[in-house]
Design a protein around this motif. Structure first.
Motif, PDB file in Angstrom:
ATOM      1  N   ASN A 279     -32.051 -20.439 -29.583  1.00  0.00           N
ATOM      2  CA  ASN A 279     -32.726 -19.318 -28.921  1.00  0.00           C
ATOM      3  C   ASN A 279     -32.280 -17.961 -29.456  1.00  0.00           C
ATOM      4  O   ASN A 279     -32.589 -16.919 -28.860  1.00  0.00           O
ATOM      5  N   PHE A 287     -39.952 -20.736 -33.868  1.00  0.00           N
ATOM      6  CA  PHE A 287     -38.729 -21.464 -34.163  1.00  0.00           C
ATOM      7  C   PHE A 287     -38.659 -21.887 -35.631  1.00  0.00           C
ATOM      8  O   PHE A 287     -39.626 -22.413 -36.181  1.00  0.00           O
ATOM      9  N   GLY A 322     -26.591 -17.713 -25.100  1.00  0.00           N
ATOM     10  CA  GLY A 322     -27.898 -18.345 -25.252  1.00  0.00           C
ATOM     11  C   GLY A 322     -28.754 -18.159 -24.020  1.00  0.00           C
ATOM     12  O   GLY A 322     -29.956 -17.867 -24.117  1.00  0.00           O
ATOM     13  N   VAL A 326     -32.466 -15.884 -23.256  1.00  0.00           N
ATOM     14  CA  VAL A 326     -33.640 -16.303 -22.480  1.00  0.00           C
ATOM     15  C   VAL A 326     -33.957 -15.280 -21.400  1.00  0.00           C
ATOM     16  O   VAL A 326     -35.121 -14.897 -21.211  1.00  0.00           O
ATOM     17  N   TYR A 333     -38.918 -16.877 -25.040  1.00  0.00           N
ATOM     18  CA  TYR A 333     -38.403 -18.239 -24.888  1.00  0.00           C
ATOM     19  C   TYR A 333     -39.552 -19.234 -24.740  1.00  0.00           C
ATOM     20  O   TYR A 333     -39.511 -20.321 -25.317  1.00  0.00           O
ATOM     21  N   LEU A 336     -41.105 -19.630 -28.162  1.00  0.00           N
ATOM     22  CA  LEU A 336     -40.222 -20.441 -28.995  1.00  0.00           C
ATOM     23  C   LEU A 336     -40.340 -21.920 -28.639  1.00  0.00           C
ATOM     24  O   LEU A 336     -40.407 -22.788 -29.522  1.00  0.00           O
ATOM     25  N   SER A 337     -40.364 -22.203 -27.350  1.00  0.00           N
ATOM     26  CA  SER A 337     -40.456 -23.590 -26.893  1.00  0.00           C
ATOM     27  C   SER A 337     -41.760 -24.232 -27.351  1.00  0.00           C
ATOM     28  O   SER A 337     -41.782 -25.394 -27.791  1.00  0.00           O
TER      29      SER A 337
END
Length: 394
Positions: A279, A287, A322, A326, A333, A336-337
């Motif tokens: 992250n 990512f 980390g 977030v 986040y 990214l996920s």
């Protein structure tokens, strides 16, 4: 006939993995996708020489020379140490032994799962009915990824075998109709052992354990009908038995960690590092699976002011940072996920991958994708028909 086919499949699974083990040989070197075998081999030799779980030089991620590490699976390290203690430092022996265990074990467990998940299902091959479990066993025995990792000195193969073992135990418990007796308790003891072994290989499996127990509880209560309270109580008691066994298997390493680091570390120290790197703002909104040469290294991303901490303290601080990444930008986040999803479905060759990696990927996941899509389509069509009939009845 089916039993004979199963024996042949298990033999093929063992032979293929032992063949790869022989090719990898009696040395441990960096190979595509299995760099960690160098770490496990090195750590095992250090334990064998009496230096404990330490490295002689600074090691991944940033463990200082001579300082304790809990970054690696204790169980797998001890497996290698035990083999080396008996036959000397011969990685080939460890590879061959592992190849025999997982070469027969994984297809056999896949057979049991397939047989229980699809009882009575069979496909016709040249007029002979082959049950679903045999198809699952054959697939696992010949799956290139499983063959390649079956000879690598890493946790992957034992870990996947542990997962299959735990699922097999769960299915047997969930659909058992035995009366009160010794077998009831022993099933939960076996499940506890399966869960404990799997967790000791990869602590992330702990996240799945509650879901497996809840599923067993749901099935047992549903099948018990009017006796659902009794079934629920027995399942809770069985879960306690399994839980005590898992805790008992983890506890020695938790105690070791407290002695070495002076703080509570349940099992391993890799979660904080992984969450921090995964992250980090360097990914921006998409990512990056592996940092490229024009980007800082993973070690360089760790703040210099934290470098003086021991492995456990550093892991905790990185987890905090980390989490802060977030909290600072929750939407990033989420992006990214979502961007990570695609990395789990790459089945085509990549120019950045080695020839071995590309062949293994296409020959494994690439071959599986059409069957996965076909089965998904069949399932969706079946659900559509059920929904349509339900609407007509209503």
């Amino acid at each position: 006939m089916n039993r004979r086919l199963l024996m042949i499949i298990l033999a093929v699974g063992v032979v293929l993995r032992m063949g790869v083990a022989v090719v990898m040989g009696d040395k441990v070197e960096v190979l595509p996708g299995i760099f960690d075998q160098v770490s496990y081999h090195t750590l095992a030799t250090r334990v064998l020489e009496g230096h404990g779980f330490t490295f002689a030089e600074e090691w991944w991620p940033v463990t200082k020379a001579g300082e304790p590490t809990a970054h690696w699976s204790y169980l797998y390290t001890l497996y290698l140490t035990a083999v080396y203690a008996v036959v000397g430092v011969h990685p080939l022996v460890a590879r061959l032994l592992q190849a025999m265990i997982v070469g027969a074990g994984m297809p056999w467990l896949a057979y049991r799962l397939g047989k229980r998940a699809w009882p009575g299902r069979a496909v016709k091959v040249r007029g002979v009915e082959v049950e679903a479990g045999l198809v699952a066993a054959a697939w696992v025995a010949a799956y290139p990824y499983f063959i390649y990792y079956g000879a690598a000195l890493m946790t992957e193969s034992f870990y996947m075998s542990g997962i299959l073992w735990a699922l097999d135990c769960g299915l047997r418990i969930a659909h058992s109709h035995d009366k009160e007796g010794a077998r009831w308790g022993w099933r939960w003891v076996e499940l506890g052992a399966a869960l404990g072994v799997t967790v000791l290989l990869r602590q992330v499996f702990l996240l799945f354990v509650p879901f497996l127990v809840i599923w067993i509880l749901w099935v047992k209560a549903g099948e018990a009908g009017a006796k659902w309270k009794q079934a629920t109580w027995k399942t809770v008691m069985g879960s306690v038995i399994a839980g005590v066994i898992v805790i008992g298997m983890i506890a020695p390493f938790t105690i070791l960690n407290y002695r070495e680091f002076g703080r509570f570390v349940l099992l391993n120290t890799n979660a904080g590092y992984a969450f921090f790197w995964a992250n980090h703002p360097i990914h921006e909104g998409s990512f990056v699976a592996l940092l490229t040469e024009d980007m800082p290294s993973y070690q360089e991303l760790i703040p210099s002011e934290l470098r003086g901490l021991d492995e456990a303290a550093l892991e905790r601080e990185l987890m905090k940072r980390g989490i802060q990444f977030v909290l600072d930008d929750p939407l990033r986040y989420v992006r990214l996920s979502i961007s990570r999803i695609a990395d789990h479905f790459i089945f085509w060759p990549l120019p950045s991958s080695s020839t071995v990696s590309n062949l293994t990927r296409v020959g494994s996941f690439g071959l599986a994708v059409p069957f996965m899509l076909l089965r998904g389509g069949v399932w969706m069509a079946g659900e559509w028909k059920r929904g349509k009939k339900w609407a007509e009845v209503s």
